[in-house]
Design a protein around this motif. Structure first.
Motif, PDB file in Angstrom:
ATOM      1  N   GLU A 273       0.815  -1.219   0.000  1.00  0.00           N
ATOM      2  CA  GLU A 273       0.000   0.000   0.000  1.00  0.00           C
ATOM      3  C   GLU A 273       0.851   1.273   0.000  1.00  0.00           C
ATOM      4  O   GLU A 273       0.384   2.334  -0.411  1.00  0.00           O
TER       5      GLU A 273
ATOM      6  N   GLY B 226       2.645   3.212  -3.915  1.00  0.00           N
ATOM      7  CA  GLY B 226       2.259   4.412  -4.649  1.00  0.00           C
ATOM      8  C   GLY B 226       2.905   5.660  -4.073  1.00  0.00           C
ATOM      9  O   GLY B 226       3.320   6.555  -4.808  1.00  0.00           O
TER      10      GLY B 226
ATOM     11  N   ARG C  48       6.334   5.778  -5.174  1.00  0.00           N
ATOM     12  CA  ARG C  48       6.378   5.614  -6.627  1.00  0.00           C
ATOM     13  C   ARG C  48       7.199   4.370  -6.988  1.00  0.00           C
ATOM     14  O   ARG C  48       7.977   4.365  -7.940  1.00  0.00           O
TER      15      ARG C  48
ATOM     16  N   THR D  85       8.234   0.856  -8.373  1.00  0.00           N
ATOM     17  CA  THR D  85       7.937  -0.160  -9.388  1.00  0.00           C
ATOM     18  C   THR D  85       7.903  -1.517  -8.698  1.00  0.00           C
ATOM     19  O   THR D  85       8.783  -1.841  -7.897  1.00  0.00           O
TER      20      THR D  85
ATOM     21  N   ASP E   8       2.927  -6.704  -8.542  1.00  0.00           N
ATOM     22  CA  ASP E   8       1.781  -6.768  -7.648  1.00  0.00           C
ATOM     23  C   ASP E   8       1.208  -8.179  -7.664  1.00  0.00           C
ATOM     24  O   ASP E   8       0.846  -8.703  -8.722  1.00  0.00           O
TER      25      ASP E   8
ATOM     26  N   VAL F  23       3.891  -3.467 -12.319  1.00  0.00           N
ATOM     27  CA  VAL F  23       3.390  -2.096 -12.178  1.00  0.00           C
ATOM     28  C   VAL F  23       4.601  -1.170 -12.218  1.00  0.00           C
ATOM     29  O   VAL F  23       5.394  -1.126 -11.277  1.00  0.00           O
TER      30      VAL F  23
ATOM     31  N   ARG G 246       6.401   2.280 -12.037  1.00  0.00           N
ATOM     32  CA  ARG G 246       6.225   3.621 -11.497  1.00  0.00           C
ATOM     33  C   ARG G 246       7.532   4.399 -11.675  1.00  0.00           C
ATOM     34  O   ARG G 246       8.114   4.352 -12.755  1.00  0.00           O
TER      35      ARG G 246
END
Length: 336
Positions: free
Chosen positions: A280, A283, A286, A288, A291, A327, A329
């Motif tokens: 959590e 994000g 940021r 990467t 997931d 994911v 980022r």
């Protein structure tokens, strides 16, 4: 105290219909179910758990075996299990199952045999043949997250594939000196998840024609602090420093980002960092990551065990692969 007869009179139905409508077992029309629920709510009627158990032979309680209660991954899986079970009117009883033989024996020989549960969900706990047989002897459904376990219905994440995907992402960005933060032996127990993730890391490097260098591996304890210390070791050694770090968990990856910044490295300009989990806090940093949707794992485990309770013969006992996703980022970038 409000009785079921009062609910039946207000709803204009029989007590048997009230029982079916509130328990979810047996056919009741949507209109009748809504009328019964409205009457129960207005009267403040709550189904007696003991009476319901006597009538149905069910406790409406699921036992959950978990190795750690203070780690983000396990608490997030538990959140998913709890949410799915509560929607169906089930409670949870938690059992902490460590590596200690005496504690495990107490759980399997005493607590679970009290038969106060309708089923068992084991979260990332490697159950031996004898323990699996004891669970089978209870005559209730058992679902395991992790594995596979040939004796149980399992929901499995391919940890080798997760690690390969993370490493291949760094390779695709041009990185060749990739360090890995794994785990110390005491954290490499149930299903050997850290070992499998290291195998995926090394396989991806080998496929790219690059050997895994011992100097670019550092163990930690799957915490932010552990990742922080491990990254400081990797970045502070003499010789060519790594241009990227793959951490076997998001918490260790976050620790690596913090360590790099403290040492004056820019992330991702000077150092790329990737983790695994879908934390959590990812994000916020940021980060990467790969997931693996832990909350959804818990929901799927709960749905699977309830389906097995309702239709035992219809539930397959083959391992089900759990999904994962890259994911991207802001902590990984092309090698400058």
């Amino acid at each position: 105290m409000v009785s079921i007869d009062e609910v039946a009179r207000m709803a204009g139905v029989s007590t048997a219909t009230v029982s079916r409508a509130l328990s979810g077992r047996g056919h009741v029309s949507d209109a009748t179910r809504a009328r019964v629920h409205d009457a129960a709510e207005r009267l403040g009627y709550v189904v007696s758990a003991s009476a319901s158990s006597l009538a149905s032979g069910r406790t409406r309680n699921i036992g959950v075996l978990v190795p750690f209660l203070d780690r983000w991954f396990f608490s997030t899986v538990l959140t998913g299990i709890s949410a799915a079970l509560m929607r169906r009117g089930y409670d949870i009883t938690l059992y902490s199952v460590t590596a200690d033989p005496e504690e495990r024996r107490t759980v399997f020989e005493t607590f679970l045999r009290r038969r106060r549960i309708d089923g068992v969900i084991a979260i990332s706990i490697e159950l031996g043949t004898e323990e699996s047989q004891r669970l089978h002897a209870l005559g209730i459904p058992v679902i395991a997250i992790g594995g596979p376990n040939p004796h149980l219905t399992t929901l499995t994440v391919d940890d080798v594939a997760l690690a390969r995907l993370a490493t291949e992402h760094l390779l695709s960005l041009g990185h060749t000196r990739i360090a890995h933060i794994g785990a110390t032996p005491e954290f490499d127990i149930d299903f050997h998840i850290p070992t499998r993730r290291r195998q995926g890391f090394e396989q991806a490097l080998a496929d790219a024609g690059m050997p895994a260098l011992p100097a670019l591996f550092e163990p930690a304890d799957f915490t932010i602090e552990g990742g922080f210390r491990a990254a400081k070791q990797l970045l502070g050694r003499p010789g060519d420093r790594p241009t990227a770090i793959f951490a076997a968990s998001d918490e260790m990856a976050i620790g690596a980002v913090l360590a790099a910044r403290e040492l004056g490295y820019r992330v991702p300009e000077d150092l790329s960092v990737i983790g695994i989990d879908g934390h959590e806090l990812g994000g916020f940093f940021r980060l990467t990551t790969i997931d693996q949707f832990p909350s959804a794992q818990g929901e799927q485990a709960a749905d699977t065990i309830l389906a097995e309770l309702e239709s035992p013969a219809a539930t397959p006992h083959t391992p089900a692969r759990l999904p994962f996703e890259l994911v991207v980022r802001g902590t990984t970038a092309r090698l400058r």
